[in-house]
Design a protein around this motif. Structure first.
Motif, PDB file in Angstrom:
ATOM      1  N   GLU A 157      65.205  64.276  33.326  1.00 41.99           N
ATOM      2  CA  GLU A 157      66.057  64.248  34.449  1.00 41.99           C
ATOM      3  C   GLU A 157      67.013  63.137  33.992  1.00 41.99           C
ATOM      4  O   GLU A 157      68.047  63.124  34.520  1.00 41.99           O
ATOM      5  CB  GLU A 157      65.112  63.743  35.826  1.00 41.99           C
ATOM      6  N   ALA A 158      66.724  62.224  33.312  1.00 45.30           N
ATOM      7  CA  ALA A 158      67.632  61.030  32.882  1.00 45.30           C
ATOM      8  C   ALA A 158      68.389  61.875  32.072  1.00 45.30           C
ATOM      9  O   ALA A 158      69.790  61.557  32.128  1.00 45.30           O
ATOM     10  CB  ALA A 158      66.961  59.979  32.148  1.00 45.30           C
ATOM     11  N   MET A 159      68.196  62.534  31.097  1.00 41.13           N
ATOM     12  CA  MET A 159      69.015  63.213  30.121  1.00 41.13           C
ATOM     13  C   MET A 159      70.121  64.161  30.939  1.00 41.13           C
ATOM     14  O   MET A 159      71.129  64.122  30.532  1.00 41.13           O
ATOM     15  CB  MET A 159      68.144  64.055  29.241  1.00 41.13           C
ATOM     16  N   ARG A 160      69.472  64.693  31.948  1.00 35.86           N
ATOM     17  CA  ARG A 160      70.431  65.663  32.718  1.00 35.86           C
ATOM     18  C   ARG A 160      71.527  64.966  33.373  1.00 35.86           C
ATOM     19  O   ARG A 160      72.504  65.231  33.963  1.00 35.86           O
ATOM     20  CB  ARG A 160      69.641  66.300  33.659  1.00 35.86           C
ATOM     21  N   THR A 161      71.274  63.567  33.860  1.00 37.93           N
ATOM     22  CA  THR A 161      71.935  62.954  34.783  1.00 37.93           C
ATOM     23  C   THR A 161      73.066  61.576  34.192  1.00 37.93           C
ATOM     24  O   THR A 161      73.993  61.448  34.742  1.00 37.93           O
ATOM     25  CB  THR A 161      71.136  62.075  35.751  1.00 37.93           C
ATOM     26  N   ILE A 162      72.760  61.454  33.038  1.00 36.48           N
ATOM     27  CA  ILE A 162      73.601  60.439  32.322  1.00 36.48           C
ATOM     28  C   ILE A 162      74.736  61.127  32.010  1.00 36.48           C
ATOM     29  O   ILE A 162      74.943  62.324  31.461  1.00 36.48           O
ATOM     30  CB  ILE A 162      73.037  59.577  31.171  1.00 36.48           C
ATOM     31  N   PRO A 163      75.967  60.243  31.996  1.00 37.87           N
ATOM     32  CA  PRO A 163      77.385  60.708  31.510  1.00 37.87           C
ATOM     33  C   PRO A 163      77.175  61.108  30.044  1.00 37.87           C
ATOM     34  O   PRO A 163      76.452  60.459  29.315  1.00 37.87           O
ATOM     35  CB  PRO A 163      78.271  59.625  31.606  1.00 37.87           C
ATOM     36  N   LEU A 164      77.799  62.140  29.725  1.00 33.63           N
ATOM     37  CA  LEU A 164      77.922  62.706  28.391  1.00 33.63           C
ATOM     38  C   LEU A 164      78.677  61.558  27.397  1.00 33.63           C
ATOM     39  O   LEU A 164      78.149  61.603  26.269  1.00 33.63           O
ATOM     40  CB  LEU A 164      78.740  64.102  28.214  1.00 33.63           C
ATOM     41  N   SER A 165      79.423  60.828  27.807  1.00 32.26           N
ATOM     42  CA  SER A 165      79.873  60.089  27.227  1.00 32.26           C
ATOM     43  C   SER A 165      78.890  58.795  26.841  1.00 32.26           C
ATOM     44  O   SER A 165      79.130  57.728  25.982  1.00 32.26           O
ATOM     45  CB  SER A 165      81.190  59.201  27.948  1.00 32.26           C
ATOM     46  N   ARG A 166      77.837  58.701  27.022  1.00 31.97           N
ATOM     47  CA  ARG A 166      76.805  57.758  26.804  1.00 31.97           C
ATOM     48  C   ARG A 166      75.325  58.491  26.375  1.00 31.97           C
ATOM     49  O   ARG A 166      74.439  57.721  26.041  1.00 31.97           O
ATOM     50  CB  ARG A 166      76.281  57.046  27.978  1.00 31.97           C
ATOM     51  N   LEU A 167      75.566  59.766  25.715  1.00 28.35           N
ATOM     52  CA  LEU A 167      74.633  60.485  25.157  1.00 28.35           C
ATOM     53  C   LEU A 167      74.831  60.461  23.592  1.00 28.35           C
ATOM     54  O   LEU A 167      75.852  60.999  23.090  1.00 28.35           O
ATOM     55  CB  LEU A 167      74.468  61.899  25.729  1.00 28.35           C
ATOM     56  N   PHE A 168      73.421  60.628  22.915  1.00 25.85           N
ATOM     57  CA  PHE A 168      73.325  60.857  21.544  1.00 25.85           C
ATOM     58  C   PHE A 168      72.075  61.784  21.351  1.00 25.85           C
ATOM     59  O   PHE A 168      71.283  61.640  22.180  1.00 25.85           O
ATOM     60  CB  PHE A 168      73.180  59.667  20.673  1.00 25.85           C
ATOM     61  N   ALA A 169      71.988  62.306  20.116  1.00 31.91           N
ATOM     62  CA  ALA A 169      70.726  63.495  19.893  1.00 31.91           C
ATOM     63  C   ALA A 169      70.472  62.795  18.670  1.00 31.91           C
ATOM     64  O   ALA A 169      71.016  62.374  17.819  1.00 31.91           O
ATOM     65  CB  ALA A 169      71.360  64.792  20.016  1.00 31.91           C
ATOM     66  N   GLU A 170      69.042  63.247  18.440  1.00 29.85           N
ATOM     67  CA  GLU A 170      68.524  63.013  17.138  1.00 29.85           C
ATOM     68  C   GLU A 170      67.138  63.557  17.170  1.00 29.85           C
ATOM     69  O   GLU A 170      66.630  64.460  17.934  1.00 29.85           O
ATOM     70  CB  GLU A 170      68.005  61.223  17.326  1.00 29.85           C
ATOM     71  N   THR A 171      66.900  63.555  15.354  1.00 24.30           N
ATOM     72  CA  THR A 171      65.588  64.127  15.211  1.00 24.30           C
ATOM     73  C   THR A 171      64.585  63.365  14.794  1.00 24.30           C
ATOM     74  O   THR A 171      63.410  63.802  15.037  1.00 24.30           O
ATOM     75  CB  THR A 171      65.781  65.239  14.029  1.00 24.30           C
ATOM     76  N   ASP A 172      64.568  62.085  14.497  1.00 25.01           N
ATOM     77  CA  ASP A 172      63.743  61.202  14.258  1.00 25.01           C
ATOM     78  C   ASP A 172      62.843  61.903  13.034  1.00 25.01           C
ATOM     79  O   ASP A 172      63.153  62.361  11.968  1.00 25.01           O
ATOM     80  CB  ASP A 172      63.247  60.502  15.422  1.00 25.01           C
ATOM     81  N   GLU A 173      61.540  61.974  13.241  1.00 28.34           N
ATOM     82  CA  GLU A 173      60.533  62.573  12.557  1.00 28.34           C
ATOM     83  C   GLU A 173      60.132  63.810  12.932  1.00 28.34           C
ATOM     84  O   GLU A 173      59.205  64.188  12.472  1.00 28.34           O
ATOM     85  CB  GLU A 173      59.363  61.455  12.531  1.00 28.34           C
ATOM     86  N   SER A 174      60.881  64.451  13.578  1.00 26.12           N
ATOM     87  CA  SER A 174      60.651  65.743  14.168  1.00 26.12           C
ATOM     88  C   SER A 174      60.947  66.693  13.127  1.00 26.12           C
ATOM     89  O   SER A 174      61.690  66.565  12.509  1.00 26.12           O
ATOM     90  CB  SER A 174      61.536  66.009  15.532  1.00 26.12           C
ATOM     91  N   GLN A 175      60.232  67.951  13.226  1.00 24.22           N
ATOM     92  CA  GLN A 175      60.197  68.999  12.240  1.00 24.22           C
ATOM     93  C   GLN A 175      61.406  69.921  12.932  1.00 24.22           C
ATOM     94  O   GLN A 175      61.556  71.145  12.123  1.00 24.22           O
ATOM     95  CB  GLN A 175      58.976  69.746  12.388  1.00 24.22           C
ATOM     96  N   ILE A 176      62.201  69.628  13.972  1.00 32.50           N
ATOM     97  CA  ILE A 176      63.057  70.392  14.688  1.00 32.50           C
ATOM     98  C   ILE A 176      64.530  69.993  14.207  1.00 32.50           C
ATOM     99  O   ILE A 176      64.660  68.805  13.933  1.00 32.50           O
ATOM    100  CB  ILE A 176      63.035  70.279  16.337  1.00 32.50           C
TER     101      ILE A 176
ATOM    102  N   LYS B 204      73.039  72.398  30.880  1.00 30.93           N
ATOM    103  CA  LYS B 204      73.924  73.558  31.281  1.00 30.93           C
ATOM    104  C   LYS B 204      75.283  73.410  30.862  1.00 30.93           C
ATOM    105  O   LYS B 204      76.249  73.835  31.789  1.00 30.93           O
ATOM    106  CB  LYS B 204      73.779  73.711  32.813  1.00 30.93           C
ATOM    107  N   ILE B 205      75.470  73.264  29.645  1.00 31.38           N
ATOM    108  CA  ILE B 205      76.801  73.086  28.775  1.00 31.38           C
ATOM    109  C   ILE B 205      76.660  73.809  27.754  1.00 31.38           C
ATOM    110  O   ILE B 205      75.688  74.179  27.092  1.00 31.38           O
ATOM    111  CB  ILE B 205      77.393  71.830  28.762  1.00 31.38           C
ATOM    112  N   GLU B 206      78.051  74.286  26.944  1.00 34.23           N
ATOM    113  CA  GLU B 206      77.987  74.878  25.784  1.00 34.23           C
ATOM    114  C   GLU B 206      77.354  73.974  24.755  1.00 34.23           C
ATOM    115  O   GLU B 206      77.967  72.549  24.788  1.00 34.23           O
ATOM    116  CB  GLU B 206      79.285  75.427  25.388  1.00 34.23           C
ATOM    117  N   VAL B 207      76.956  74.337  23.465  1.00 36.57           N
ATOM    118  CA  VAL B 207      76.536  73.455  22.469  1.00 36.57           C
ATOM    119  C   VAL B 207      77.716  72.858  21.733  1.00 36.57           C
ATOM    120  O   VAL B 207      77.659  71.629  21.669  1.00 36.57           O
ATOM    121  CB  VAL B 207      75.793  74.160  21.341  1.00 36.57           C
ATOM    122  N   ALA B 208      78.772  73.574  21.781  1.00 39.07           N
ATOM    123  CA  ALA B 208      80.001  72.917  20.968  1.00 39.07           C
ATOM    124  C   ALA B 208      80.688  71.816  21.923  1.00 39.07           C
ATOM    125  O   ALA B 208      80.990  70.775  21.431  1.00 39.07           O
ATOM    126  CB  ALA B 208      81.120  74.089  21.114  1.00 39.07           C
ATOM    127  N   GLU B 209      80.484  71.923  23.474  1.00 41.03           N
ATOM    128  CA  GLU B 209      80.869  70.879  24.128  1.00 41.03           C
ATOM    129  C   GLU B 209      80.049  69.679  23.985  1.00 41.03           C
ATOM    130  O   GLU B 209      80.604  68.565  23.680  1.00 41.03           O
ATOM    131  CB  GLU B 209      80.810  71.074  25.507  1.00 41.03           C
TER     132      GLU B 209
END
Length: 157
Positions: free
Chosen positions: A100-119, A133-138
């Motif tokens: 829910e937090a991920m869905r609601t914060i402004p995109l201008s404050r978001l980063f993505a990471e893998t850390d130790e994930s296999q993904i 509910k946005i395109e990956v490119a955006e």
């Protein structure tokens, strides 16, 4: 500290057995270095959100990025209100409140990471984009803009 854009991952982990007072002292020393060198910080925060926010409020930092954010909408709002960034990885998808937090914060404050994930990071982008509910490119463009805002523009000054 030259040659680096940020200091991290630094912070508090109250789920581990390391003495909390020692953690606090080391964290404050690292924040002093970041402030004096005008570097951003990447924050490690486990079961220590309120103490972390209290300590961070004592410093003027170039940027603050919460690594592997796993928290509530209210915590996310507190961080965003201060101009901080939140980075989400695979762990975020195991917590409904973090999603829910991920869905609601402004995109201008978001980063993505893998850390130790296999993904892969591409898969993390797909998962975040689907939640938002946005395109990956955006999403990719915005994350690149966020990076540039913190690091590239600062380095050009």
């Amino acid at each position: 500290v030259e040659g680096y854009d940020a200091i991290g991952e630094i912070g508090l982990d109250f789920a581990c057995s390391t003495n909390r007072e020692q953690q606090l002292l080391i964290f404050q020393a690292q924040l002093e270095i970041a402030q004096k060198s005008a570097k951003g910080v990447v924050i490690h925060c486990v079961r220590a959100f309120e103490p972390t926010m209290k300590i961070l409020s004592e410093y003027q930092l170039r940027a603050v990025i919460f690594h592997g954010f796993i928290g509530s909408v209210q915590q996310a709002e507190q961080a965003i209100k201060r101009g901080y960034y939140l980075s989400f990885g695979e762990g975020a998808f195991r917590s409904p409140r973090t999603l829910e937090a991920m869905r609601t914060i402004p995109l201008s404050r978001l980063f993505a990471e893998t850390d130790e994930s296999q993904i892969s990071i591409e898969k993390i982008y797909e998962m975040i984009a689907a939640e938002r509910k946005i395109e990956v490119a955006e999403l990719q463009t915005q994350i690149e803009n966020n990076y540039n805002e913190i690091f590239l523009q600062h380095n050009d000054r």
